[in-house]
Design a protein around this motif. Sequence first.
Motif, PDB file in Angstrom:
ATOM      1  N   MET A 161       5.012  15.014   1.213  1.00  0.00           N
ATOM      2  CA  MET A 161       4.137  13.723   1.332  1.00  0.00           C
ATOM      3  C   MET A 161       5.315  12.463   1.440  1.00  0.00           C
ATOM      4  O   MET A 161       4.903  11.635   2.247  1.00  0.00           O
ATOM      5  N   ASN A 162       6.434  12.725   1.075  1.00  0.00           N
ATOM      6  CA  ASN A 162       7.400  11.657   1.169  1.00  0.00           C
ATOM      7  C   ASN A 162       7.987  11.652   2.543  1.00  0.00           C
ATOM      8  O   ASN A 162       8.481  10.660   3.008  1.00  0.00           O
ATOM      9  N   GLN A 214       1.783   9.319  -6.209  1.00  0.00           N
ATOM     10  CA  GLN A 214       2.550  10.671  -5.948  1.00  0.00           C
ATOM     11  C   GLN A 214       3.499  10.969  -7.055  1.00  0.00           C
ATOM     12  O   GLN A 214       3.383  12.260  -7.633  1.00  0.00           O
ATOM     13  N   LYS A 215       4.137  10.210  -7.472  1.00  0.00           N
ATOM     14  CA  LYS A 215       5.244  10.222  -8.602  1.00  0.00           C
ATOM     15  C   LYS A 215       4.373  10.573  -9.930  1.00  0.00           C
ATOM     16  O   LYS A 215       4.694  11.511 -10.751  1.00  0.00           O
ATOM     17  N   TYR A 216       3.301  10.064 -10.154  1.00  0.00           N
ATOM     18  CA  TYR A 216       2.557   9.914 -11.462  1.00  0.00           C
ATOM     19  C   TYR A 216       2.046  11.359 -11.407  1.00  0.00           C
ATOM     20  O   TYR A 216       1.895  11.763 -12.486  1.00  0.00           O
ATOM     21  N   HIS A 274       2.973  13.970  -9.662  1.00  0.00           N
ATOM     22  CA  HIS A 274       3.875  15.104 -10.036  1.00  0.00           C
ATOM     23  C   HIS A 274       4.258  15.168 -11.428  1.00  0.00           C
ATOM     24  O   HIS A 274       4.350  16.194 -11.936  1.00  0.00           O
ATOM     25  N   ASN A 275       4.471  13.883 -11.930  1.00  0.00           N
ATOM     26  CA  ASN A 275       4.975  14.085 -13.539  1.00  0.00           C
ATOM     27  C   ASN A 275       3.728  14.462 -14.486  1.00  0.00           C
ATOM     28  O   ASN A 275       4.081  15.036 -15.437  1.00  0.00           O
ATOM     29  N   GLN A 276       2.453  14.417 -14.145  1.00  0.00           N
ATOM     30  CA  GLN A 276       1.403  14.894 -14.736  1.00  0.00           C
ATOM     31  C   GLN A 276       1.187  16.330 -14.434  1.00  0.00           C
ATOM     32  O   GLN A 276       0.435  17.065 -15.154  1.00  0.00           O
ATOM     33  N   GLY A 277       1.772  17.042 -13.535  1.00  0.00           N
ATOM     34  CA  GLY A 277       1.610  18.380 -13.285  1.00  0.00           C
ATOM     35  C   GLY A 277       0.422  18.684 -12.281  1.00  0.00           C
ATOM     36  O   GLY A 277       0.098  19.535 -12.294  1.00  0.00           O
ATOM     37  N   HIS A 278      -0.032  17.672 -11.700  1.00  0.00           N
ATOM     38  CA  HIS A 278      -1.042  18.115 -10.845  1.00  0.00           C
ATOM     39  C   HIS A 278      -0.853  18.226  -9.374  1.00  0.00           C
ATOM     40  O   HIS A 278      -1.507  18.969  -8.772  1.00  0.00           O
ATOM     41  N   ILE A 279       0.673  17.963  -8.945  1.00  0.00           N
ATOM     42  CA  ILE A 279       1.011  18.273  -7.642  1.00  0.00           C
ATOM     43  C   ILE A 279       2.553  18.922  -7.699  1.00  0.00           C
ATOM     44  O   ILE A 279       2.999  18.366  -8.767  1.00  0.00           O
ATOM     45  N   GLY A 280       3.040  19.973  -7.161  1.00  0.00           N
ATOM     46  CA  GLY A 280       4.231  20.330  -7.254  1.00  0.00           C
ATOM     47  C   GLY A 280       5.336  19.618  -6.221  1.00  0.00           C
ATOM     48  O   GLY A 280       5.100  18.751  -5.703  1.00  0.00           O
ATOM     49  N   LYS A 281       6.770  20.085  -6.859  1.00  0.00           N
ATOM     50  CA  LYS A 281       7.545  19.236  -6.211  1.00  0.00           C
ATOM     51  C   LYS A 281       7.719  19.362  -4.563  1.00  0.00           C
ATOM     52  O   LYS A 281       7.987  18.508  -3.873  1.00  0.00           O
ATOM     53  N   GLU A 282       7.235  20.422  -4.040  1.00  0.00           N
ATOM     54  CA  GLU A 282       7.283  20.735  -2.659  1.00  0.00           C
ATOM     55  C   GLU A 282       6.163  19.923  -2.037  1.00  0.00           C
ATOM     56  O   GLU A 282       6.501  19.270  -0.845  1.00  0.00           O
ATOM     57  N   GLN A 322       0.832  -1.138   0.140  1.00  0.00           N
ATOM     58  CA  GLN A 322      -0.102  -0.178  -0.177  1.00  0.00           C
ATOM     59  C   GLN A 322       0.652   1.187  -0.060  1.00  0.00           C
ATOM     60  O   GLN A 322       0.365   2.266  -0.804  1.00  0.00           O
ATOM     61  N   MET A 323       2.046   1.260   0.869  1.00  0.00           N
ATOM     62  CA  MET A 323       2.947   2.665   0.775  1.00  0.00           C
ATOM     63  C   MET A 323       3.714   2.544  -0.563  1.00  0.00           C
ATOM     64  O   MET A 323       3.706   3.810  -1.111  1.00  0.00           O
ATOM     65  N   GLN A 324       3.838   1.453  -1.320  1.00  0.00           N
ATOM     66  CA  GLN A 324       4.422   1.522  -2.608  1.00  0.00           C
ATOM     67  C   GLN A 324       3.579   2.141  -3.721  1.00  0.00           C
ATOM     68  O   GLN A 324       3.762   2.783  -4.583  1.00  0.00           O
TER      69      GLN A 324
END
Length: 430
Positions: free
Chosen positions: A429-430, A412-414, A416-424, A404-406
């Motif tokens: 979250m990490n 989260q990475k997906y 971020h790559n799609q531009g829905h959430i920023g790097k910060e 579940q954590m994976q």
Amino acid sequence: MPAKQQTTAANGSSSSKSPIKTAKKQRVDAPVELVTDVQSEREKKIQNLIVRTTWSVVMIVGFFVLLAAGHFWMITLVLGLQLLAYKEVIALAHEPSRKRTLPYSKTLNWYFLASTVYYLYGDTVLYYFEEVLLVDRVLFPFAIHHRFISYMLYIIGFMIFVSTLEKGHYQYQFMQFAFTHVALFLIVVQAHFIVKNIMSGMFWFFLPASLVIINDIFAYLCGITFGKTPLIKISPKKTVEGFVGAWVMTVIIGIILGYFLIQWPYMICPPSDFSLSAFSEYTCVPNPVFIKQTFLVPQFLQPLLRQSTFFIEPIHFHVINMATFASLSAPFGGFFASGIKRTFGIKDFGDTIPGHGGITDRMDCQFLMGFFSYMYYTSFIATHKQGMDVVLATAMTSLTPVEQMQLVQALQKYLHNQGHIGKEILQCMN
């Protein structure tokens, strides 16, 4: 002639005429009594017509009020009708047991109803509210073990039934056991799928129910107008002409009714909130069957219509199929109910509705039609895709905490790559 003889002769003459006078009096009284009986019978018919008409208006108005109130109230109505119909049918089989001292005979009927309702509607609640149930520590075990719990509830009832078998009553007890299961399948199980139709959109509940009512009305009108050929022995008043005529009229009126219903988002949109009503604003992506599409005109009709294509909503073709089932197959639910009533020597299943008999008398065809509508919708119309609640339930019940954590990190990475959430946000979250 002496006076005494004259008196005797006069009395004799008078007595000889008395039977004639009596007969005349009887002939005068007989028509009066006959007229009185006819008037009394006519008054009863008028009174019955008033009662039937009054309760028909009450039921129609009440139905449309609940229809406008929202999906929750229509589901409540279906559940109430299901309970009353089951009570009426079970009462037929339970009547002979009053003369027998059999333990738990009536209690078991209601226990099997409760276990069946838990299995059917517990499953429905889980499907639509899994996101809430699966995050609750108390309800979580009931959610993931729902089917096992339901099965064990049934097994407990089965064990109680077997342990209460008594010598000399085996045949009656097994017949009642079978009758209970038939009632559960024909009433409770089929009513459950009517609830599912409501959750798919009010259209899939209202239209099938309306088609059955339309067919019943025109079967009667066509039958009394030009019906001559008997249709089925179990219902001598049903005619082939009424059967076929009602089919044609149900298809025509069904298409017209469907055309108006699809213009109303409240009808075609699945409920997103049980607090909404017919007066609320509904927005949804309509099912493709409610959107006009291009169809080819058959070649042999092109010269007549002078066009090769036409635009129409595909739902109208589905309405024809549903109207055909409502006309040719659903009435056999009524014939089946007639057979049960003849078996037990009763006119109606009950007197729940004044002037109309019992709930089962009004719903015998509706249960069959509701089940068919669900099967037809899921087979030919529903757009099958995994919803968020299904994916979440699968992740929570099938994956280990590490997996579940994976999954969370991958999402989260997906995002971020799609531009829905920023790097910060990703770093936080990490």
